[in-house]
Design a protein around this motif. Structure first.
Motif, PDB file in Angstrom:
ATOM      1  N   UNK A  96       0.879  -1.292  -0.035  1.00  0.00           N
ATOM      2  CA  UNK A  96      -0.026   0.100   0.073  1.00  0.00           C
ATOM      3  C   UNK A  96       0.827   1.218  -0.146  1.00  0.00           C
ATOM      4  N   UNK A  97       1.935   1.129   0.928  1.00  0.00           N
ATOM      5  CA  UNK A  97       2.726   2.581   0.978  1.00  0.00           C
ATOM      6  C   UNK A  97       3.403   2.549  -0.219  1.00  0.00           C
ATOM      7  N   UNK A  98       4.002   1.768  -0.889  1.00  0.00           N
ATOM      8  CA  UNK A  98       4.662   1.646  -2.019  1.00  0.00           C
ATOM      9  C   UNK A  98       4.064   2.188  -3.319  1.00  0.00           C
ATOM     10  N   UNK A  99       2.817   1.891  -3.114  1.00  0.00           N
ATOM     11  CA  UNK A  99       1.958   2.193  -4.368  1.00  0.00           C
ATOM     12  C   UNK A  99       1.751   3.793  -4.364  1.00  0.00           C
ATOM     13  N   UNK A 100       1.546   4.303  -2.990  1.00  0.00           N
ATOM     14  CA  UNK A 100       1.419   5.719  -2.708  1.00  0.00           C
ATOM     15  C   UNK A 100       2.769   6.339  -3.202  1.00  0.00           C
ATOM     16  N   UNK A 101       3.848   5.756  -2.876  1.00  0.00           N
ATOM     17  CA  UNK A 101       5.379   6.378  -3.086  1.00  0.00           C
ATOM     18  C   UNK A 101       5.626   6.472  -4.757  1.00  0.00           C
ATOM     19  N   UNK A 160       3.874   9.055  -6.379  1.00  0.00           N
ATOM     20  CA  UNK A 160       4.646  10.366  -6.392  1.00  0.00           C
ATOM     21  C   UNK A 160       5.766  10.575  -7.408  1.00  0.00           C
ATOM     22  N   UNK A 161       6.145   9.280  -8.046  1.00  0.00           N
ATOM     23  CA  UNK A 161       7.255   9.352  -8.989  1.00  0.00           C
ATOM     24  C   UNK A 161       8.466   9.000  -8.682  1.00  0.00           C
ATOM     25  N   UNK A 162       8.617   8.317  -7.256  1.00  0.00           N
ATOM     26  CA  UNK A 162      10.005   7.847  -7.073  1.00  0.00           C
ATOM     27  C   UNK A 162      10.196   6.537  -7.410  1.00  0.00           C
ATOM     28  N   UNK A 163      11.380   6.009  -7.549  1.00  0.00           N
ATOM     29  CA  UNK A 163      11.557   4.645  -8.034  1.00  0.00           C
ATOM     30  C   UNK A 163      11.901   3.652  -6.894  1.00  0.00           C
ATOM     31  N   UNK A 164      11.669   2.662  -7.026  1.00  0.00           N
ATOM     32  CA  UNK A 164      11.740   1.485  -5.699  1.00  0.00           C
ATOM     33  C   UNK A 164      12.711   0.459  -5.931  1.00  0.00           C
TER      34      UNK A 164
END
Ligand code: C2E
Ligand code: MG
Ligand code: MG
Ligand code: MG
Length: 276
Positions: A165-170, A173-177
């Protein structure tokens, strides 16, 4: 008189103060104040294109300059910061530093594409991490594409739903994971597939004995193939020798990070590497 000889007679401080006095002698207590006392510093390690040899990114790695103990390894104090919850503030500080730094490097005309920042599972579980990230982007005027977040494979496995859930939000925002220390955390492929990932970092334990160790060679190849079929890019950690780099690039891996290129260095030293 005798009755007054309670424990207070043997103490210089009231209960409250004595508690903080004791705390001041413990590493935990000192960790608590290290941010305020500006004892932390972010070091940067180059992430290099195995094709062109150019520096394409950097990983931010925190250092603690302890006034008496000298440099304390993050392997020692990060777990302590996680246990006490201090990692929430420390991790936020690292991310803010990194965001400021990549903006500075871009203003100076350097072509470095991103800074990768390590994120602890505790930050994700104990704070509104996506809001924190958004706040830092606003505050630093940093383009979200210039930041990458690294989270270890084991963290993902421990808190899958909330992490996704948090990763989807981040991600929005446009960040890479990226997934850090890949291959050591027993993740299931079905969980991996549900994460909006960009990159997998092959753990250094599989790189160390390349190219001679046939098992590690097979594992590196398998990770690379799996990442490719899921649409993730791959970076190898702990590249120390040219023979390792050659093996990895022959395998198809396009990015590497390790002592072969540079140890983690201060921002000032890193600027010199970028100028070279
Ligand atoms: P990591 O994120 O997997 O970082 C890679 C570690 O390998 C770093 O250790 C780096 O200095 C080291 N390394 C780089 N190249 C080589 C190489 O060629 N050979 C070998 N043997 N080692 C290499 P470091 O800086 O001591 O950090 C250790 C761990 O502490 C990191 O592992 C990360 O999990 C954690 N850490 C560091 N900074 C932060 C931070 O800001 N936040 C969080 N949550 N964790 C951090
Ligand atoms: Mg990392
Ligand atoms: Mg790692
Ligand atoms: Mg590690």
């Amino acid at each position: 008189q005798v009755k007054n000889k309670g424990k207070n007679n043997h103490c210089f401080y009231s209960d409250d103060l004595s508690k903080s006095a004791v705390e001041r002698f413990t590493l935990e207590g000192q960790l608590r104040h290290a941010l305020v006392r500006k004892q932390f510093e972010v070091y940067y390690q180059p992430q290099v294109s195995l094709i062109t040899g150019e520096i394409i990114g950097a990983e931010a790695l925190i250092r603690w300059n302890h006034p008496k103990l000298g440099l304390v390894s993050p392997a020692t104090f990060i777990p302590m910061a996680e246990e006490t919850g201090l990692i929430v503030q420390i991790g936020e500080w690292v991310l803010r530093e990194a965001a400021h730094q990549i903006v500075r490097w871009h203003k100076a005309g350097h072509a470095i594409q991103w800074i990768a920042v390590n994120v602890s599972g505790v930050q994700i579980m104990r704070s509104n991490f996506a809001d924190t990230v958004y706040g830092i982007l606003m505050e630093t005027d940093c383009n979200p594409h210039m930041l990458e977040l690294e989270i270890t494979e084991s963290t993902v496995m421990q808190n899958t739903e909330y992490v996704i859930d948090t990763f989807n939000r981040i991600k929005q925002l446009g960040l890479k994971l990226a997934i850090d220390d890949f291959g050591t955390g027993y993740s299931s492929l079905s969980n991996l597939k549900r994460l909006p990932l960009d990159k997998i970092k092959i753990d250094q334990s599989f790189v160390r004995d390349l190219p001679d160790d046939l098992d590690d060679a097979a594992i590196a190849n398998a990770i690379y193939a799996m990442a490719g079929s899921l649409g993730f890019s791959v970076i190898a950690e702990g590249v120390e020798t040219q023979a390792q780099a050659d093996f990895l690039s022959a395998m198809g891996c396009k990015e590497g990070q390790g002592y072969l290129y540079s140890k983690p260095v201060t921002a000032t030293e890193f600027s010199k590497l970028l100028t070279k």
